[in-house]
Enzyme design. Structure first.
Site, short mmCIF file in Angstrom:
data_model
loop_
_atom_site.label_atom_id
_atom_site.label_comp_id
_atom_site.label_asym_id
_atom_site.label_seq_id
_atom_site.Cartn_x
_atom_site.Cartn_y
_atom_site.Cartn_z
N LYS A 34 -13.36 2.50 -3.12
CA LYS A 34 -14.38 2.95 -2.16
C LYS A 34 -15.44 3.81 -2.85
CE LYS A 34 -11.29 2.98 1.86
NZ LYS A 34 -10.65 3.83 2.89
N GLU A 55 0.82 -1.21 0.00
CA GLU A 55 0.00 0.00 0.00
C GLU A 55 0.85 1.26 0.00
OE1 GLU A 55 -4.28 0.27 1.76
OE2 GLU A 55 -2.90 0.93 3.33
N HIS A 90 8.95 -26.17 0.85
CA HIS A 90 8.33 -27.28 0.12
C HIS A 90 7.24 -26.77 -0.83
CE1 HIS A 90 10.37 -30.18 2.76
NE2 HIS A 90 10.16 -29.27 3.69
#
Length: 422
Positions: A412, A270, A296
């Site tokens: 938003k 961010e 792994h």
């Protein structure tokens, strides 16, 4: 105490010119200017007195001692830092036997699951939203208010808010006579863990806040006393090699770092994914791994996939718990694994980290190491402030605004518009 080491000079894209004293000093002066001009208030947090927090902890200790749950209602920077530090330090004896829960997701399954586990009379709810208008937080807050009838005069002391002063949440709290703490407006959420947003919950949990801040002070003094320090060198390499190594992998060797890794991903992503001052898209992509588990899974890609990654190894030299040893047991057909018999799990984890790092270096992958002597409040404070300073330095070198998040605001705005058509 944390120790820093890098192997960037072995990288095929290493160029010593960008690590000249002049270039490092230029970045150092930009950070100094940010601190002095109040561009971000996080620089000063390690040295704040926090008298309001200590007063609250002292005056309400009887109430706090009888709690069984601490519920944080907040998202992103309002929750990730606290969650990270608690995960790193929850093994300590001073950590109170208080269940820390987070309401940060609007998933109804999670909401029901969490709220069914608690009773209001055993719980303190802390609502954290700097603006006071975060949709996820306010939606969850409203639900909790109704579900537990927390505006009843006998229940209000089980509710506490943290926000910017003069925010809608601040004014609502004052009007309703709800305990409220404030954060300075120039401290962004992802840089706020050493502010009241993180310190108050951590203090309630029993952690030594002075030691946590002392660690951050140590890192601040280290950085600002040396204009050619290791943080600047790492930032210079990452910014200079942004095109060659656009991905930074944090390989943390202990499961207790899982939530710290999530905090790092938010801080890095961010803060650094931005348009620069010329309108060019810039940024470094964060990836967080846990060793030895991800040896792994993701390690194969680092070793033989595209050479577009730098890797940071994060480890602990000594765990405070009593060592656990692998039994000296021989099992038929499994004799090839007997070479680790009698070794402590801590030593096995350390050697797995070292071996993986050496194998990666052999492939000319640029690496650096951060090693904590011991997991304690002071070392965690150093680690948190190290990453905040590193993020600021890389942002300055990329010529971006490290502290805004316009890309998030676009989403938003679209969400609000969609609700107007329902």
């Amino acid at each position: 105490m944390i120790h820093l080491e890098n192997t960037y000079q072995s990288s095929p894209n290493y160029d010593s010119s960008f690590l000249s004293k002049e270039s490092l000093r230029s970045c150092f002066e930009k950070i100094q200017a940010e601190k002095e001009n109040g561009v971000s208030g996080y620089y000063h947090l390690p040295f704040q007195e926090n008298s309001d927090i200590f007063t609250y902890l002292r005056e309400y200790h009887c109430f706090l001692d009888n709690l069984k749950n601490l519920v944080i209602i907040g998202i992103g920077g309002s929750s990730l830092g606290t969650k990270a530090i608690d995960a790193l330090l929850s093994h300590q004896h001073n950590r109170r036997r208080l269940k820390l829960r987070f309401l940060e997701h609007t998933d109804p399954i999670v909401i029901n699951k969490e709220l069914q586990r608690i009773k209001w009379e055993e719980t303190l709810f802390i609502v954290i939203s700097k603006s006071g208008l975060t949709i996820e937080t306010t939606s969850l807050f409203k639900y909790v208010l109704k579900h537990f009838n927390l505006l009843d005069s006998k229940r209000k002391n089980h509710l506490l808010t943290i926000s910017d002063e003069d925010s809608p949440l601040f004014h609502w709290s004052k009007e309703q006579k709800i305990q409220n703490f404030t954060i300075k407006p120039n401290i962004g959420g992802r840089f706020s863990v050493l502010s009241t947003a993180g310190l108050l919950p951590l203090g309630i949990l029993g952690y030594n806040l002075q030691s946590l801040l002392k660690g951050a002070q140590n890192m601040s003094r280290y950085f600002f006393k040396n204009p050619t320090n290791e943080i600047l060198k790492k930032a210079a390499f990452l910014a200079h090699c942004e095109t060659n190594y656009p991905i930074n992998v944090l390989f943390s060797y202990s499961s207790v770092f899982r939530h710290f890794n999530a905090w790092y991903v938010q801080l890095w992503g961010e803060s650094l994914g931005k348009l620069d001052y010329t309108g060019q898209k810039r940024g470094l992509t964060p990836i967080a791994l846990i060793g030895s588990i991800d040896q792994h899974s993701f390690l194969q890609l680092i070793m033989q996939g595209p050479q577009n990654k730098s890797v940071t190894f994060l480890s602990v030299e000594k765990f405070s718990q009593k060592p656990l040893y692998i039994p000296n047991i021989k099992l038929k057909g499994l004799e090839s694994t007997d070479f680790v018999n009698g070794t402590s799990f801590n030593k096995l984890l350390q050697l797995q980290c070292i071996s993986t790092k050496e194998s990666i270096i052999a492939e000319n992958v640029p690496t650096d190491s951060i090693t904590l002597d011991l997991l304690c409040e002071e070392s965690v404070g150093e680690l948190i402030f190290y990453y905040e300073l590193l993020t600021s330095c890389v942002g300055a070198l990329l010529q971006i605004d490290t502290y805004n998040q316009p890309g998030v605001e676009f989403g938003k705005k679209i969400l609000r518009e969609k609700f107007t058509h329902i």
